[in-house]
Design an enzyme around this catalytic site. Structure first.
Site: not given
Length: 152
Positions: A17, A41, A90, A127
């Site tokens: 990030h 979440k 990515r 993450s």
């Protein structure tokens, strides 16, 4: 003014990030790091912790602003007068997922999505990997900015 929203949960911010934000600053007059709130979440870090990590990491970068939000990212773009959404990629799976979102956003608004490829040295970091390493007592020093290490 060219303003971009970089949305995410940032649970926590990673060096991937960080790389995207630093490179985004060279492309835009302002990069707004927007921490999305999703009630469904389960986060490892509180919203306040996540915001603090990012603010501390970019405390010397006036072109980075950190906010929290709920709802559609395109609505946030309108509110913040941002014409761009910044996203990092990515791998090919990221591209396919992000492409669908970008097409949807463009069909609902005039917001353009700008994709940056992650640097090779950070392309494996996510993450969820950081959280897994943390849960299992591993060392995340090379995966996250110093602000996360100091405040974890």
């Amino acid at each position: 003014m060219k303003r971009a929203i970089f949305p995410g949960s940032f649970d926590p911010i990673t060096n991937g990030h960080y790389d995207i934000i630093k490179r985004g600053v060279s492309l835009f007059d302002e990069v707004i790091v927007a921490i999305g709130v999703n009630a469904e979440k389960k986060y490892m870090f509180t919203l306040e912790e996540r915001k603090k990590f990012i603010e501390e990491t970019f405390k010397d970068e006036p072109k980075v602003k950190v906010i929290t939000y709920q709802g559609l990212t395109i609505d946030l773009c309108k509110k913040e007068k941002a014409d761009f959404i910044l996203r990092g990629l990515r791998n090919p799976a990221d591209f396919e997922f992000e492409k669908a979102i970008a097409h949807t956003n463009r069909s609902l608004s005039k917001i353009e999505t700008v994709f940056l490829l992650t640097a090779a040295r950070t392309s494996y970091i996510s993450s969820s990997i950081v959280r897994d390493v943390l849960r299992n007592g591993g060392d995340i020093t090379r995966l996250v900015p110093e602000a996360v290490m100091v405040n974890k």
